[in-house]
Design a protein around this motif. Structure first.
Motif, PDB file in Angstrom:
ATOM      1  N   GLN A 139      -3.150   1.739  -1.135  1.00  0.00           N
ATOM      2  CA  GLN A 139      -2.868   0.702  -0.205  1.00  0.00           C
ATOM      3  C   GLN A 139      -3.437  -0.951  -0.681  1.00  0.00           C
ATOM      4  O   GLN A 139      -3.002  -1.945  -0.037  1.00  0.00           O
ATOM      5  CB  GLN A 139      -4.123   1.317   0.550  1.00  0.00           C
ATOM      6  CG  GLN A 139      -3.536   2.068   1.850  1.00  0.00           C
ATOM      7  CD  GLN A 139      -4.267   2.725   2.912  1.00  0.00           C
ATOM      8  OE1 GLN A 139      -5.355   2.522   3.010  1.00  0.00           O
ATOM      9  NE2 GLN A 139      -3.548   3.470   3.960  1.00  0.00           N
ATOM     10  N   LYS A 140      -4.373  -0.343  -1.205  1.00  0.00           N
ATOM     11  CA  LYS A 140      -4.894  -1.940  -1.529  1.00  0.00           C
ATOM     12  C   LYS A 140      -4.237  -2.971  -2.718  1.00  0.00           C
ATOM     13  O   LYS A 140      -4.486  -3.540  -2.608  1.00  0.00           O
ATOM     14  CB  LYS A 140      -6.452  -1.817  -2.928  1.00  0.00           C
ATOM     15  CG  LYS A 140      -7.336  -1.309  -2.326  1.00  0.00           C
ATOM     16  CD  LYS A 140      -8.569  -0.919  -2.466  1.00  0.00           C
ATOM     17  CE  LYS A 140      -9.529  -0.398  -1.692  1.00  0.00           C
ATOM     18  NZ  LYS A 140     -10.952   0.211  -2.592  1.00  0.00           N
ATOM     19  N   ARG A 145       1.580   1.735   2.659  1.00  0.00           N
ATOM     20  CA  ARG A 145       1.439   0.204   4.333  1.00  0.00           C
ATOM     21  C   ARG A 145       0.262   0.489   4.406  1.00  0.00           C
ATOM     22  O   ARG A 145      -0.750   1.748   4.045  1.00  0.00           O
ATOM     23  CB  ARG A 145       2.053   1.149   5.546  1.00  0.00           C
ATOM     24  CG  ARG A 145       3.706   0.758   5.660  1.00  0.00           C
ATOM     25  CD  ARG A 145       4.666   1.663   6.760  1.00  0.00           C
ATOM     26  NE  ARG A 145       3.896   1.692   8.065  1.00  0.00           N
ATOM     27  CZ  ARG A 145       3.860   1.619   8.686  1.00  0.00           C
ATOM     28  NH1 ARG A 145       5.614   2.529   8.750  1.00  0.00           N
ATOM     29  NH2 ARG A 145       3.835   1.076  10.017  1.00  0.00           N
ATOM     30  N   SER A 146      -0.744  -0.486   4.769  1.00  0.00           N
ATOM     31  CA  SER A 146      -2.090   0.005   4.900  1.00  0.00           C
ATOM     32  C   SER A 146      -2.651  -0.194   6.289  1.00  0.00           C
ATOM     33  O   SER A 146      -3.498   0.037   6.878  1.00  0.00           O
ATOM     34  CB  SER A 146      -2.628  -1.159   4.324  1.00  0.00           C
ATOM     35  OG  SER A 146      -2.607  -2.974   4.872  1.00  0.00           O
ATOM     36  N   ASP A 147      -1.923  -0.092   7.615  1.00  0.00           N
ATOM     37  CA  ASP A 147      -1.824  -0.139   8.735  1.00  0.00           C
ATOM     38  C   ASP A 147      -1.579   1.901   9.069  1.00  0.00           C
ATOM     39  O   ASP A 147      -2.276   1.631   9.980  1.00  0.00           O
ATOM     40  CB  ASP A 147      -0.298  -0.453   9.574  1.00  0.00           C
ATOM     41  CG  ASP A 147       0.560  -0.369   9.298  1.00  0.00           C
ATOM     42  OD1 ASP A 147       1.398   0.331   8.434  1.00  0.00           O
ATOM     43  OD2 ASP A 147       1.186  -0.358  10.082  1.00  0.00           O
ATOM     44  N   LEU A 148      -1.639   2.514   8.060  1.00  0.00           N
ATOM     45  CA  LEU A 148      -1.589   3.965   8.466  1.00  0.00           C
ATOM     46  C   LEU A 148      -2.864   4.386   7.796  1.00  0.00           C
ATOM     47  O   LEU A 148      -3.011   4.300   6.284  1.00  0.00           O
ATOM     48  CB  LEU A 148       0.063   4.654   7.991  1.00  0.00           C
ATOM     49  CG  LEU A 148       0.833   3.658   9.292  1.00  0.00           C
ATOM     50  CD1 LEU A 148       1.795   5.393   7.892  1.00  0.00           C
ATOM     51  CD2 LEU A 148       0.463   4.600  10.292  1.00  0.00           C
ATOM     52  N   PRO A 149      -3.920   5.315   8.465  1.00  0.00           N
ATOM     53  CA  PRO A 149      -4.819   6.104   8.202  1.00  0.00           C
ATOM     54  C   PRO A 149      -4.781   7.361   6.736  1.00  0.00           C
ATOM     55  O   PRO A 149      -3.002   7.776   7.251  1.00  0.00           O
ATOM     56  CB  PRO A 149      -5.227   6.636   9.113  1.00  0.00           C
ATOM     57  CG  PRO A 149      -4.951   6.466  10.816  1.00  0.00           C
ATOM     58  CD  PRO A 149      -3.069   5.746  10.120  1.00  0.00           C
TER      59      PRO A 149
END
Length: 189
Positions: A139-140, A145-149
């Protein structure tokens, strides 16, 4: 001088693992195990006191096997590492079924079973931590995707193991196929 055992502990655990996979924890019992081993049923008790101890020892053995393989994964590139981990999990797919039964074991029947189940759950936590770190790094880096947990992505990732191999591909190819589907999605671009 003691009698020679008709089978080794390793052989007992291998056979027990096969039977637990075939019959599930609830369908597994010592009479069934004894019918698949040479010699007397009493030989089982030279190694383990009850079903719970045997099942917990099988789970621990399978978890150690998966942990060792996961430890060899090169984590330099988190996406490639996730792909490699999926291959490991697919090779050890039976472990996934074992883990579903881990909480069914009546650990009050045996301290040995309680200790082994505790170790299995700790190793599972370690594997989950490895996944979480890889997802976090990806994610970093912006490669997922960074919008999903992370918990949702990891949960879906684990569920890939249960996907029937309807294409009859070799396990590594099937793992790669599912990984591509998971990573790239199934929607149109």
């Amino acid at each position: 001088m003691g009698r020679k055992r008709a089978f080794t502990e390793e052989e007992l655990l291998d056979k027990a693992e096969m039977l637990i996979i075939q019959h599930g924890y609830s369908g597994f019992h010592l009479k069934l195990l004894a019918s698949h081993l040479p010699g007397a049923r009493s030989t089982i008790y030279q190694y383990y006191a009850n079903k719970e101890e045997i099942a917990a020892a099988c789970m621990k053995k399978a978890m150690v096997r998966a942990l060792i393989k996961a430890g060899y994964v090169d984590e330099t590139d988190p996406i490639e590492a996730l792909k490699q981990l999926l291959r490991v999990y697919m090779e050890e797919a039976d472990l996934h079924y074992f883990l579903g039964d881990a909480r069914k074991i009546d650990v009050s029947q045996s301290k040995k079973a309680e200790q082994n189940v505790g170790e299995v759950l700790a190793m599972l936590k370690h594997l989950r931590g490895q996944l979480d770190l890889l997802f976090d790094r990806a994610q970093k880096q912006g490669t997922i995707r960074s919008d999903l947990p992370i918990s949702v992505m990891a949960g879906l990732f684990f569920q890939l193991i249960n996907t029937p191999n309807t294409l009859q591909l070799p396990p590594h190819e099937w793992a790669d196929y599912l990984f591509t589907l998971w990573y790239e999605g199934s929607g149109a671009y």
